[in-house]
Design a protein around this motif. Structure first.
Motif, PDB file in Angstrom:
ATOM      1  N   TYR A   1     -20.563  18.038  38.072  1.00 62.59           N
ATOM      2  CA  TYR A   1     -21.965  17.667  38.338  1.00 62.59           C
ATOM      3  C   TYR A   1     -22.304  16.335  37.701  1.00 62.59           C
ATOM      4  CZ  TYR A   1     -22.687  22.448  39.869  1.00 62.59           C
ATOM      5  OH  TYR A   1     -22.591  23.635  40.531  1.00 62.59           O
ATOM      6  N   ARG A   2     -22.811  15.431  38.514  1.00 63.59           N
ATOM      7  CA  ARG A   2     -23.352  14.177  37.987  1.00 63.59           C
ATOM      8  C   ARG A   2     -24.837  14.163  38.325  1.00 63.59           C
ATOM      9  NH1 ARG A   2     -19.810  13.725  34.333  1.00 63.59           N
ATOM     10  NH2 ARG A   2     -17.736  13.208  35.011  1.00 63.59           N
ATOM     11  N   ASN A   3     -25.409  15.343  38.357  1.00 61.60           N
ATOM     12  CA  ASN A   3     -26.798  15.583  38.701  1.00 61.60           C
ATOM     13  C   ASN A   3     -27.132  16.926  38.062  1.00 61.60           C
ATOM     14  OD1 ASN A   3     -29.283  15.826  40.070  1.00 61.60           O
ATOM     15  ND2 ASN A   3     -28.451  14.742  41.830  1.00 61.60           N
TER      16      ASN A   3
ATOM     17  N   GLU B   1     -31.126   6.632  27.362  1.00 62.49           N
ATOM     18  CA  GLU B   1     -30.219   5.778  28.137  1.00 62.49           C
ATOM     19  C   GLU B   1     -28.774   6.293  28.129  1.00 62.49           C
ATOM     20  OE1 GLU B   1     -29.858   3.347  30.824  1.00 62.49           O
ATOM     21  OE2 GLU B   1     -31.897   3.728  30.127  1.00 62.49           O
ATOM     22  N   TYR B   2     -28.324   6.790  26.945  1.00 62.06           N
ATOM     23  CA  TYR B   2     -26.942   7.282  26.814  1.00 62.06           C
ATOM     24  C   TYR B   2     -26.657   8.382  27.839  1.00 62.06           C
ATOM     25  CZ  TYR B   2     -22.978   9.784  24.647  1.00 62.06           C
ATOM     26  OH  TYR B   2     -21.779  10.411  24.413  1.00 62.06           O
ATOM     27  N   PHE B   3     -27.572   9.349  27.922  1.00 63.64           N
ATOM     28  CA  PHE B   3     -27.361  10.493  28.817  1.00 63.64           C
ATOM     29  C   PHE B   3     -27.593  10.095  30.284  1.00 63.64           C
ATOM     30  CE2 PHE B   3     -28.041  12.250  24.661  1.00 63.64           C
ATOM     31  CZ  PHE B   3     -27.143  13.297  24.606  1.00 63.64           C
ATOM     32  N   ILE B   4     -28.553   9.179  30.504  1.00 62.28           N
ATOM     33  CA  ILE B   4     -28.831   8.733  31.880  1.00 62.28           C
ATOM     34  C   ILE B   4     -27.609   8.005  32.434  1.00 62.28           C
ATOM     35  CG2 ILE B   4     -30.287   7.204  33.312  1.00 62.28           C
ATOM     36  CD1 ILE B   4     -32.580   7.778  31.285  1.00 62.28           C
TER      37      ILE B   4
ATOM     38  N   ARG C   1     -24.525   8.126  31.611  1.00 67.08           N
ATOM     39  CA  ARG C   1     -23.338   8.988  31.812  1.00 67.08           C
ATOM     40  C   ARG C   1     -23.620  10.152  32.739  1.00 67.08           C
ATOM     41  NH1 ARG C   1     -23.287   6.554  27.233  1.00 67.08           N
ATOM     42  NH2 ARG C   1     -21.380   5.794  26.238  1.00 67.08           N
ATOM     43  N   LYS C   2     -24.821  10.199  33.277  1.00 72.46           N
ATOM     44  CA  LYS C   2     -25.234  11.279  34.182  1.00 72.46           C
ATOM     45  C   LYS C   2     -24.994  12.651  33.558  1.00 72.46           C
ATOM     46  CE  LYS C   2     -24.747   8.849  38.608  1.00 72.46           C
ATOM     47  NZ  LYS C   2     -24.450   7.481  38.266  1.00 72.46           N
ATOM     48  N   LEU C   3     -25.491  12.822  32.344  1.00 71.73           N
ATOM     49  CA  LEU C   3     -25.320  14.095  31.633  1.00 71.73           C
ATOM     50  C   LEU C   3     -26.605  14.913  31.762  1.00 71.73           C
ATOM     51  CD1 LEU C   3     -23.667  12.643  28.382  1.00 71.73           C
ATOM     52  CD2 LEU C   3     -22.504  13.852  30.238  1.00 71.73           C
ATOM     53  N   TYR C   4     -26.497  16.054  32.412  1.00 76.02           N
ATOM     54  CA  TYR C   4     -27.644  16.932  32.646  1.00 76.02           C
ATOM     55  C   TYR C   4     -27.361  18.300  32.016  1.00 76.02           C
ATOM     56  CZ  TYR C   4     -29.263  13.625  36.172  1.00 76.02           C
ATOM     57  OH  TYR C   4     -29.720  12.505  36.812  1.00 76.02           O
ATOM     58  N   PRO C   5     -28.427  19.108  31.847  1.00 74.47           N
ATOM     59  CA  PRO C   5     -28.165  20.466  31.329  1.00 74.47           C
ATOM     60  C   PRO C   5     -27.300  21.242  32.313  1.00 74.47           C
ATOM     61  CG  PRO C   5     -30.544  20.020  31.436  1.00 74.47           C
ATOM     62  CD  PRO C   5     -29.862  18.866  32.095  1.00 74.47           C
TER      63      PRO C   5
END
Ligand code: CMC
Length: 428
Positions: free
Chosen positions: A312-314, A355-358, A360-364
């Motif tokens: 998942y990148r979403n 920004e770090y999580f955005i 790298r596309k890191l979501y729950p």
């Protein structure tokens, strides 16, 4: 079958190599590299970043769009309209059952909920404080010793019976591992209850008093089972396929899957999320930010558990349903202000704006909220991954069944050898 061709030019080789390219019904095309071995070449892909290990028609994930389909049906629709037993049928047999098929299948599963009486002796060999996942690995592996009457994996009937036995007995063994841990007597299953109700009954009832099943908990439990049921070629499912490719019996293969699931990067994450929320402790802005900063710090091994996913990148669509279920359960219990829920929500919000999580596309992911629900239902943290294993058993066994029903080869990866070349043992 090949729709297109890929041409590979390798320095030092006289002529380019043509490789077939296949298209599935959805998802990226794949290049068939099997002929490369004959050219003296292997592909190199540690961690399977871009390697399809098999062909499958069970589950499809579009990680970019946050889509998860089981046999074509979106997980959100299944979670809303179906139940775990129906999902088991769908994953295993490919289509939704009609009413008669559902009744027959549910009846077959109910008919196998008990375990051999002697299996209880296995538990006594474990320390009382053993992690229930270690008990599960051992006991499930041992099942083959009890059910060898139908272990001819070349027979469809035997495969089906083993699958049903596993789906039916996993909640019983999981509840037994909990009861053993807390020093209480084992409960026999109650076949008048549905799958989730029966699990809660075996976990929480005791011989001294009546136990009333909370319908909100039973619904939430069923949903948790559904949301974890399958996830295509994840680490534990690939482990089951790999073990199965040797011709090993299904109980041994599922035990291998349980071992792979235990790790904190995989199924162990739900337990790790709760431990992390405990460690964070309070929901003050500075405190949460401190942990976000730790997660971003490359010199710190700390990761935000329940965040990120290989595919998942979403948003993980399971996490959305899980969050709704979490709100429902906590509202019903009058725990909407639960401090851990508050920390989780704030953590999610801060991370999604960082920004770090955005970048790298890191979501729950699915594990971010499941632990909070399980804890609210009175399930101890060390049982979270066990519950994941109960749910995922249908995914594992469906993939195993799909592989064995088709033509398959033993899974035997190759390597890029970087050790010593041949050398002589030193003479005295
Ligand atoms: N917290 C902080 N940074 C992270 C996280 C995280 N949870 N996840 C990934 N990253 C960073 C990672 O450090 C890397 O940064 P950089 O590009 O600067 O080196 C980048 O994001 C890409 O991550 P990766 O580790 O290369 O991704 P992966 O596909 O190898 O790993 C993962 C996926 C799930 C193992 C990882 O995201 C993770 O460890 N998450 C926490 C554990 C977790 O929640 N696991 C449950 C997964 S869902 C349920 C299941 O399948 O069992």
């Amino acid at each position: 079958m090949a729709d297109r061709k890929a041409t590979l030019t390798v320095e030092g080789l006289d002529k380019p190599i043509e490789l077939p390219v296949y298209s599935g019904s959805a998802g990226p095309d794949v290049i068939d590299v099997r002929s490369l071995g004959a050219e003296g070449l292997f592909t190199y892909d540690p961690g399977f970043m871009a390697t399809s290990s098999c062909q499958s028609a069970i589950t499809y994930i579009d990680g970019g769009k946050g889509v998860l389909l089981h046999r074509g049906y979106p997980i959100e629709q299944l979670a809303k309209h179906s139940d775990f037993v129906e999902l088991c049928y769908l994953l295993m047999f490919g289509e939704l059952p009609d009413k008669a098929q559902y009744k027959d299948f549910a009846g077959r599963v109910r008919g196998h909920t008990m375990v051999h009486e002697q299996l209880a002796n296995f538990f006594k060999g474990f320390r009382r404080d053993a992690h229930p996942m270690s008990i599960l690995c051992g006991v499930v592996g041992g099942l083959a010793a009890f059910y060898h009457d139908h272990l001819d994996i070349t027979k469809q009937e035997d495969r089906e019976i083993s699958a049903i036995r596993l789906i039916a007995k996993m909640p019983t063994i999981a509840a037994m591992s909990y009861k053993y841990n807390v020093g209480m007597p084992f409960n026999y299953p109650r076949n008048d209850l549905n799958y989730a109700e029966n699990f809660l009954y075996m976990m929480f009832s005791n011989p001294c008093e009546d136990y009333e099943i909370n319908p909100v908990f039973a619904k939430a439990m069923d949903r948790i089972f559904m949301l974890h049921a399958d996830h295509e070629q994840n680490a534990s499912t690939s482990t089951v396929r790999l073990a199965g490719s040797t011709g090993a019996n299904p109980f041994a293969c599922i035990s291998a899957g349980i071992a792979a699931l235990w790790g904190p990067a995989h199924g162990g994450a739900n337990e790790a999320v709760l431990n992390m929320l405990d460690e964070i402790g309070d929901d003050s802005e500075e405190n949460i930010q401190r942990f976000i900063d730790k997660a971003k710090d490359k010199n710190d091994p700390f990761k935000l558990m329940g965040f990120g996913h290989r595919v998942y990148r979403n948003f993980d669509p399971r996490a959305k349903v899980m969050k709704e279920t979490c709100d429902e359960v906590l509202a019903q219990l009058g725990m909407a202000d639960d401090p851990q829920l508050k920390i989780a929500k704030r953590l999610e919000q801060i991370a999604l704006e960082d920004e770090y999580f955005i970048e790298r596309k890191l979501y729950p992911n699915v594990d971010f909220y499941s632990g909070i629900i399980l804890k609210a239902m009175g399930i101890p943290t060390n049982m979270f991954t066990v519950i994941f294993a109960v749910s995922r058993t249908i995914g594992w066994i469906s993939h195993w069944h799909e592989m064995i029903s088709d033509s398959y080869k033993i899974s035997r990866p190759r390597q890029l050898y970087v050790g010593h070349t041949q050398r002589d043992y030193p003479a005295e």
